[in-house]
Design a protein around this motif. Sequence first.
Motif, PDB file in Angstrom:
ATOM      1  N   THR A1430      74.620   7.743  44.754  1.00 24.66           N
ATOM      2  CA  THR A1430      75.179   6.904  46.053  1.00 24.66           C
ATOM      3  C   THR A1430      76.751   7.401  45.792  1.00 24.66           C
ATOM      4  O   THR A1430      77.591   7.149  44.868  1.00 24.66           O
ATOM      5  CB  THR A1430      75.276   5.501  45.622  1.00 24.66           C
ATOM      6  OG1 THR A1430      73.618   4.994  45.644  1.00 24.66           O
ATOM      7  CG2 THR A1430      75.665   4.754  47.240  1.00 24.66           C
ATOM      8  N   PRO A1431      77.190   8.428  46.903  1.00 21.25           N
ATOM      9  CA  PRO A1431      78.602   8.551  46.865  1.00 21.25           C
ATOM     10  C   PRO A1431      79.489   7.260  46.956  1.00 21.25           C
ATOM     11  O   PRO A1431      79.197   6.448  47.545  1.00 21.25           O
ATOM     12  CB  PRO A1431      78.546   9.514  48.170  1.00 21.25           C
ATOM     13  CG  PRO A1431      77.250   9.942  48.529  1.00 21.25           C
ATOM     14  CD  PRO A1431      76.472   8.816  47.991  1.00 21.25           C
ATOM     15  N   PRO A1432      80.968   7.601  46.777  1.00 18.84           N
ATOM     16  CA  PRO A1432      81.387   8.795  46.144  1.00 18.84           C
ATOM     17  C   PRO A1432      81.391   8.969  44.566  1.00 18.84           C
ATOM     18  O   PRO A1432      81.092   8.054  44.070  1.00 18.84           O
ATOM     19  CB  PRO A1432      82.835   8.656  46.336  1.00 18.84           C
ATOM     20  CG  PRO A1432      83.150   7.085  46.324  1.00 18.84           C
ATOM     21  CD  PRO A1432      81.802   6.360  46.616  1.00 18.84           C
ATOM     22  N   PHE A1433      81.187  10.543  44.250  1.00 17.91           N
ATOM     23  CA  PHE A1433      81.255  10.937  42.957  1.00 17.91           C
ATOM     24  C   PHE A1433      82.427  11.252  42.227  1.00 17.91           C
ATOM     25  O   PHE A1433      83.411  11.428  42.654  1.00 17.91           O
ATOM     26  CB  PHE A1433      80.056  12.231  42.896  1.00 17.91           C
ATOM     27  CG  PHE A1433      78.935  11.712  43.431  1.00 17.91           C
ATOM     28  CD1 PHE A1433      77.638  11.099  42.892  1.00 17.91           C
ATOM     29  CD2 PHE A1433      78.650  12.372  44.868  1.00 17.91           C
ATOM     30  CE1 PHE A1433      76.544  11.066  43.444  1.00 17.91           C
ATOM     31  CE2 PHE A1433      77.319  12.112  45.252  1.00 17.91           C
ATOM     32  CZ  PHE A1433      76.344  11.332  44.577  1.00 17.91           C
ATOM     33  N   THR A1434      82.488  10.945  40.929  1.00 25.26           N
ATOM     34  CA  THR A1434      83.555  11.335  40.055  1.00 25.26           C
ATOM     35  C   THR A1434      82.758  11.716  38.679  1.00 25.26           C
ATOM     36  O   THR A1434      81.919  11.343  38.173  1.00 25.26           O
ATOM     37  CB  THR A1434      84.360  10.271  39.772  1.00 25.26           C
ATOM     38  OG1 THR A1434      84.812   9.637  40.803  1.00 25.26           O
ATOM     39  CG2 THR A1434      85.305  10.581  38.564  1.00 25.26           C
ATOM     40  N   PHE A1435      82.912  13.180  38.522  1.00 23.30           N
ATOM     41  CA  PHE A1435      82.597  14.151  37.300  1.00 23.30           C
ATOM     42  C   PHE A1435      83.831  14.803  36.640  1.00 23.30           C
ATOM     43  O   PHE A1435      84.683  15.236  37.250  1.00 23.30           O
ATOM     44  CB  PHE A1435      81.375  14.703  37.633  1.00 23.30           C
ATOM     45  CG  PHE A1435      81.722  16.156  38.491  1.00 23.30           C
ATOM     46  CD1 PHE A1435      81.678  17.250  37.969  1.00 23.30           C
ATOM     47  CD2 PHE A1435      81.655  15.891  39.698  1.00 23.30           C
ATOM     48  CE1 PHE A1435      82.186  18.338  38.890  1.00 23.30           C
ATOM     49  CE2 PHE A1435      81.801  16.981  40.582  1.00 23.30           C
ATOM     50  CZ  PHE A1435      82.027  18.249  40.179  1.00 23.30           C
ATOM     51  N   THR A1436      83.384  15.220  35.429  1.00 21.36           N
ATOM     52  CA  THR A1436      84.199  15.975  34.536  1.00 21.36           C
ATOM     53  C   THR A1436      83.403  17.112  34.124  1.00 21.36           C
ATOM     54  O   THR A1436      82.215  17.025  33.435  1.00 21.36           O
ATOM     55  CB  THR A1436      84.658  15.254  33.372  1.00 21.36           C
ATOM     56  OG1 THR A1436      85.494  13.965  33.857  1.00 21.36           O
ATOM     57  CG2 THR A1436      85.601  16.054  32.705  1.00 21.36           C
ATOM     58  N   TRP A1437      83.908  18.555  34.294  1.00 17.20           N
ATOM     59  CA  TRP A1437      83.495  19.551  33.716  1.00 17.20           C
ATOM     60  C   TRP A1437      84.439  20.548  32.875  1.00 17.20           C
ATOM     61  O   TRP A1437      85.607  20.157  32.923  1.00 17.20           O
ATOM     62  CB  TRP A1437      82.893  20.766  34.906  1.00 17.20           C
ATOM     63  CG  TRP A1437      84.054  21.220  35.824  1.00 17.20           C
ATOM     64  CD1 TRP A1437      84.509  20.747  36.911  1.00 17.20           C
ATOM     65  CD2 TRP A1437      84.671  22.428  35.546  1.00 17.20           C
ATOM     66  NE1 TRP A1437      85.473  21.487  37.524  1.00 17.20           N
ATOM     67  CE2 TRP A1437      85.674  22.469  36.547  1.00 17.20           C
ATOM     68  CE3 TRP A1437      84.427  23.359  34.529  1.00 17.20           C
ATOM     69  CZ2 TRP A1437      86.564  23.555  36.744  1.00 17.20           C
ATOM     70  CZ3 TRP A1437      85.392  24.578  34.546  1.00 17.20           C
ATOM     71  CH2 TRP A1437      86.373  24.637  35.641  1.00 17.20           C
ATOM     72  N   GLN A1438      83.870  21.124  31.775  1.00 14.77           N
ATOM     73  CA  GLN A1438      84.867  22.000  30.922  1.00 14.77           C
ATOM     74  C   GLN A1438      84.179  23.143  30.641  1.00 14.77           C
ATOM     75  O   GLN A1438      82.983  23.560  30.818  1.00 14.77           O
ATOM     76  CB  GLN A1438      84.845  20.994  29.790  1.00 14.77           C
ATOM     77  CG  GLN A1438      83.557  20.698  28.923  1.00 14.77           C
ATOM     78  CD  GLN A1438      83.899  19.977  27.711  1.00 14.77           C
ATOM     79  OE1 GLN A1438      84.922  19.343  27.739  1.00 14.77           O
ATOM     80  NE2 GLN A1438      82.819  19.787  26.649  1.00 14.77           N
ATOM     81  N   THR A1470      81.111  28.748  28.219  1.00 14.52           N
ATOM     82  CA  THR A1470      80.173  27.948  28.260  1.00 14.52           C
ATOM     83  C   THR A1470      80.673  26.775  29.373  1.00 14.52           C
ATOM     84  O   THR A1470      81.336  26.174  28.844  1.00 14.52           O
ATOM     85  CB  THR A1470      79.496  27.263  27.444  1.00 14.52           C
ATOM     86  OG1 THR A1470      78.992  28.523  26.431  1.00 14.52           O
ATOM     87  CG2 THR A1470      78.175  26.462  27.549  1.00 14.52           C
ATOM     88  N   PHE A1471      79.888  26.656  30.536  1.00 17.59           N
ATOM     89  CA  PHE A1471      80.493  25.698  31.446  1.00 17.59           C
ATOM     90  C   PHE A1471      79.633  24.835  31.590  1.00 17.59           C
ATOM     91  O   PHE A1471      78.283  25.037  31.556  1.00 17.59           O
ATOM     92  CB  PHE A1471      80.628  26.443  32.994  1.00 17.59           C
ATOM     93  CG  PHE A1471      81.737  27.556  33.183  1.00 17.59           C
ATOM     94  CD1 PHE A1471      82.872  27.154  33.424  1.00 17.59           C
ATOM     95  CD2 PHE A1471      81.493  28.888  32.602  1.00 17.59           C
ATOM     96  CE1 PHE A1471      83.930  28.034  33.649  1.00 17.59           C
ATOM     97  CE2 PHE A1471      82.580  29.781  32.815  1.00 17.59           C
ATOM     98  CZ  PHE A1471      83.707  29.337  33.269  1.00 17.59           C
ATOM     99  N   GLU A1472      79.979  23.445  31.631  1.00 17.14           N
ATOM    100  CA  GLU A1472      79.096  22.050  31.338  1.00 17.14           C
ATOM    101  C   GLU A1472      79.841  20.969  31.763  1.00 17.14           C
ATOM    102  O   GLU A1472      80.988  20.851  32.044  1.00 17.14           O
ATOM    103  CB  GLU A1472      78.443  21.848  29.940  1.00 17.14           C
ATOM    104  CG  GLU A1472      79.530  21.858  28.956  1.00 17.14           C
ATOM    105  CD  GLU A1472      78.828  21.526  27.508  1.00 17.14           C
ATOM    106  OE1 GLU A1472      77.759  21.585  27.542  1.00 17.14           O
ATOM    107  OE2 GLU A1472      79.751  21.382  26.492  1.00 17.14           O
ATOM    108  N   VAL A1473      78.948  19.937  32.272  1.00 10.59           N
ATOM    109  CA  VAL A1473      79.444  18.634  32.928  1.00 10.59           C
ATOM    110  C   VAL A1473      79.345  17.858  31.913  1.00 10.59           C
ATOM    111  O   VAL A1473      78.433  17.675  31.024  1.00 10.59           O
ATOM    112  CB  VAL A1473      78.659  18.094  34.004  1.00 10.59           C
ATOM    113  CG1 VAL A1473      79.365  16.906  34.431  1.00 10.59           C
ATOM    114  CG2 VAL A1473      78.974  19.339  35.337  1.00 10.59           C
TER     115      VAL A1473
END
Length: 1486
Positions: A1430-1438, A1470-1473
């Motif tokens: 359910t938006p809004p979303f918040t995420f972190t990638w590295q 390597t890209f990941e959340v």
Amino acid sequence: MSSLHPLSTPQNLSSRTHLTSPHSAASPESTFSERVYRSTDRRKATHWSPEEPPLYSGSPTPRPQQGATSLLNTPTHTRTPGSGSRYDTTPIYGEYEDYEDDPNDDAKTVYYTPTSAMPRGMAGGLWKQAPPPQPRFVAPKKPAPTSAIPTSVLDLPSQRTYALAIGVALMAWKAYDAICLSVNEGVSTGLFIQWCALDVLLWYFGWRLHIPQFSISARTMGVLIGLSVFLNANLFWLRTSLFVLAAKPMALGFAGNCIRFVQRIPFIGPQIVGDSELLIDTFELDREHILGRHTIHILPHSLAQMNQNGRGFCIDEQARRSEPWYWKYTSSVFPHHSSQNTRIPLLINGTQPASIVYAHTSFETGQRQLHSVKNVGALHREVSTAYPALGSWVQATYYLPVSDVGAYELVSVKDDKGLEFRTALQAPPTIVVSCPTARLQWRTDVPRGADNFIVHNRGEATICQRVSSDDQDSDPAYDDGLMEAIAMGYEPLEMTIVRLVNGRREVIGLDDIQPRVSGDFVDKIDGKDLSETQRAAINKWSKYRARRLTYTLTDAFLNPGEYVYKLENVRDAANHTVRLSESVGTHGMFNGEVTAVDKAQYLSKIQVYGRPAVTWASSSDTSGTEQLRLSSDRLRKSRYDLPLKLSGQAPWTVDYEIIDGDAIEKQTMTFAKSKNAVIAASAPGIYRILGVSDKNCVGNAMASNITLVRTVRPTVSITASPITAKECGGEIGSQIELELTGRPPFVVHYKERNLRFPNTRAVTRVVRTTQRRHSLRITPDLAGTYEFEFFQVDDDNYPSGQPIKTIVKQVVHAQPSAKLDTSGGSIPSRACMGQSVKIPVRFAGQGPWGLTYSIIHDDRRVTEVMEDITDEHITIPVGPFENAGAYAIELLQVRDGNKCPRDLRDVSASIRVREGGPQAGFKCMDHGSIRALAGKPIRLPIHVTGEAPITVKYRRVDDPDERVFEATVPQKSMDMGQDSYIPAYEPGEYELVSVDDVCPGTVDQDNSRCTVRVEPKPYAWFETKDLVLDDTSSSRKEGVWRFADACQGAADPGILQLGFSGSGPWEIEYLVEHWTSLNPHSGISKYADQSTKRTAVALRPSTLKAEASEPGLYRYTIMSVRDQRYQEFQRQPPVFVKNSVSNVTAVEHRVTLSPEAELRAYLPDGTPIDTSSSSAFRRKPKVIKHCLATGQSRSEGDAQSWAKVREHLPVFRIEFDRRGLPPFQAWIEVFPTTGPSEVVQIDNIDSYMQVVALPEHIAAKTGRYHMRLIKTRDARGCEKEFVDMATVGLARKDAGAIEGGIEIEYVEAPSARPASSSPAANPARDVCVGDILAFDLRGLSSWTVDYTYNHVRRSAPANKHLFRRLADVPGNFSVNRVCHRSTNDCCSEFDDLSYTVHEIPRVRVSGGKDVYQDILEGDQVEIRMDLAGTPPFTFTWQRRALGSTKVLESHTVKDLETSEYKIVTSNEGTFEVTFVRDRYCQYPKA
């Protein structure tokens, strides 16, 4: 034994050095020679040649497979130690013995280097030993510590045992205290101090006592005390100890995995697990909420390498020669044309190659040629790694087919753009040699010889068994062997040959086949001379050329059977092993392998036939050593079947000869079977076996000679002469002389006939003798003309007899005879002194007769003569006898009326004369009397001496009829040396009258009388001292004796006094009859419950306890009694009223019913309440519970509200049995919720029902109380106790300890509310998957909670005040109702505990997959991230570095309203959340 050519000489190690090779055990890396040494038990000998060059060095190589399996990435004249070569340069470890040091010192390590690992100039043939290590300095040893406890008090092993036992006991005690404290979830300062003190004492005494092996230093004691204090603090003092923190998560995780595994079982899994608390405590969100990683890798340049693993290869040239000639030129285009091509691997890392150029150097000419592969796509390829994002970039292995032996090198590899691949610098060439081959063959140039050696097709041969090497011919072909092993390949070669001799396996290892070192140089090719350069090139590669070697196998063939030679494998110097056949099976057979044409080269068989033998078989005829006799008699043999014992293979041919004097006859017989093989011998002579041969071989005869002789028939010559007696008037018989021929023993048959009586039958008589001359005297008793006809003679050879006919006639005058006459009875043999006997005699002949006889006694003979006897039957009077002893009467001679005498032989009689007769006397030990039991047979003991049978006469003194009884004492009783018995017919005094056997005896006057007395029978009765005669009894008209009535269950219901007569101890059998109080036929036996009992009584008087367990009428009747003399029960009639003859044996007793009562509960409307237990194994009754809403209890409300509630409470009553007699009394005990019990007494209960009114203060509060009936009493004074009175009035400790009665409980309705620390306390009622919803429950500590999860209604028990449920799936959750589990009708409804469960947000990187993408430098890649929730979303990638956890960069994206996000990058990593959150939930949770 088998011998190998050439023979290698082993070189042994030093006798003082014990070597232990690290490669001695069987391992995949062991060499061929080592396996052969182990299988042939040659482990202690190492074979090599000083001239052998080292073959391998370098790194270990994998074990080769069939075809091409070797490592040749180093120079080919070396061999790797890892390949298990016997030229291994690995140090060998052993034990070096240094006798100058301490003998207890450890063994030293010594390095040994084999000569094959040294330079060629140092190869001397012996192991070289490294310099020995220098002697070690050994410090002086300290004296061993001694115990503080003297060994005289307690020896050291016992000290250690006691110390260990004390330590183990303390540890067990500590573990027990820790477990008990952990279960109670508490802490204890006292236990902490206690165990710290005990541990300090334990380690202090361990330091002070110095017990060997258990002694500790002061520093160690301090460390152990510190560790013990730390351990005790965690076990007993700290609430959250380190052990709990470390062990609890592991235990919960393991239990959670187990219960989730059970939950996944279809159908029954969810029902078994239910709503387990472990599912809540161990729940973890799955990791699928964040899926996918994208890894970017920047690729290097393309690479190419030939034979990257450094393997070696070989080509089967024999198979290649059988291929069509044109396949050689088309193999590069059509590689499948050559099935025998060897494929060399080429490792390509990069783009698709377009052309490959390689060089080939021939071993024959040394010339180097270049070859090009244009159609690379036709080569076989194996892709190990593919890179789809980079097009055709792959890491693959291409297999290059080659068909010629030689050295191969990779020259260049190019792609379709003409770019050249990088190749390995200074890469060694790949060596391809000819695959080693070998075969076995029988020598065809060997003559057949005496052993009948024959070579058949399919690799098989046959030969006859050789007895010993000395017996063989001097043919050198046999000495050189019959089998050849031919090997071809790259030298040196090794072969393994397995020989199976009658199931016994032997390994023949040909592992010393040396290479040729000279005479193999090439100077010309096609007739042209070679230059020095060409000659050097050829000689450089000539050692890899295949060479042919031939070896001969020699075997003695001394044992018959099947010899199988199997060539298992052959191995060349390049470590190529060609397995030619399967290994030997477990049962000694070659796995059922049959020698076929294509296998004859490596599997050869030779059948060694055993030589046949023949001998005479043992039988009844040939077992003896004497001659066999031929006879025409039907009971003897005219022909013998001489059995033969044959060995070998059928058919047999036996040659034998028959020697009869100078005549010799030779014969031959053939036998198809060895069973029943016989030679039919009917002619006399000596039978000798000359020889035997079977199907395959010629054997020898091993038998002695057998002789057969012909027998002659027996004959007899008979001469007769008369026997004349002048005084008898002529001839009285005939004297016949017999002369016999034949083989004794002899039997002569003749018939005797008296012609005076022609109608009588002739008497056949037989004369037997072992002598060849025999005299026969015949004197018949009767007068007349006799005819003696001799008609048959027998001997041992003719037992059936030979007929003869010789008749002798003789006139015989009659002779008198006299015999003892037994027709009138037996002849007297015993007598007494003073008596006379008569001997009966019967005469025959012409009277009157005269008789002469003798009486012999004590070596004195008295001869008497009797004349003019005219009667044929007389008696000879003998006696009277004056002396005792043995007398003999012999008849000597009888004379007839013509005075013709005849001497008598063996006609006599014997008489034994005794001095006196028998003696007899009674043996009545009890003053001349005996005691007898009434009704039993009476026997009088008597002692008798004499010769049986003895007759005894006796009488009863007081008998009015004066009868005399007679009894006979048998011989059996006297032989056993025991007293005899004579019968007595009634009590009284008996007297002996006389005793006699043959002679009259005497009676012992001192023991001539015996008195018989009968013991009185025992009797038992009831004493009437304490009894009352009831004349009005309805059971007996004449009345009955009774004693006082008793109450049911009384401790002392009454005692019956018993009287006895007889000899104690006694045992009585009495009948107990019981009529219940409701039985209308009281007193009538057939309507009573009867039981028979027994009791033993030692002394009199005695008592008998009455029954009082059941109410009613009891009757006790003494049925029978026995005492010490009468072992059987004596019946006695029942006597109810005492009379002059009998005492009372039957009495009655009445037991009154105890007042039975029951405490029952009723509803206010009068309906009974069932309070019985529902379980058959539980005595505790049900609890009557009443549910009260909040505020209705007396403890929380007012008295008026409580009064209204009380109108609806149950009513309690006491109900009495109507057989009781009012007024009654009752005692009731009441246990309130708290405090001691209280006893309520109710008096003067005139009816059979009474309402129980409890005091106000007892039932004024909510809770549980127990009420039970403890005792009742009726008007008779009979009491009934329902409980143990010792427990009455005690305080109530445990509800389960009170049994019986009624238990009632006032229960308050439960309530529930969300726990403050739980997500359930959220006013918005929004929760996430994985949240734990907790509710606080109030009321009794046992509830049933009804809740609804996604429209599924469920019910769960709750034993704690905190009720928890896991929100494991999205949907709706609500708590509907909470009830007390003990009273399911006491519940509370809820409508404000409803929640919405939201799903955890999800994110997918590159579609949720782990993408590994290779790119070239400068290229870019787009990475896509898809979100769900359910938006809004918040995420972190590295982005992380490749192959590590180092984070190179990290970014957080906030308030994203869309569900898609993209990243474009050219960076490697390597890209990941790592984190994602939507409007309601997040992952991972905080």
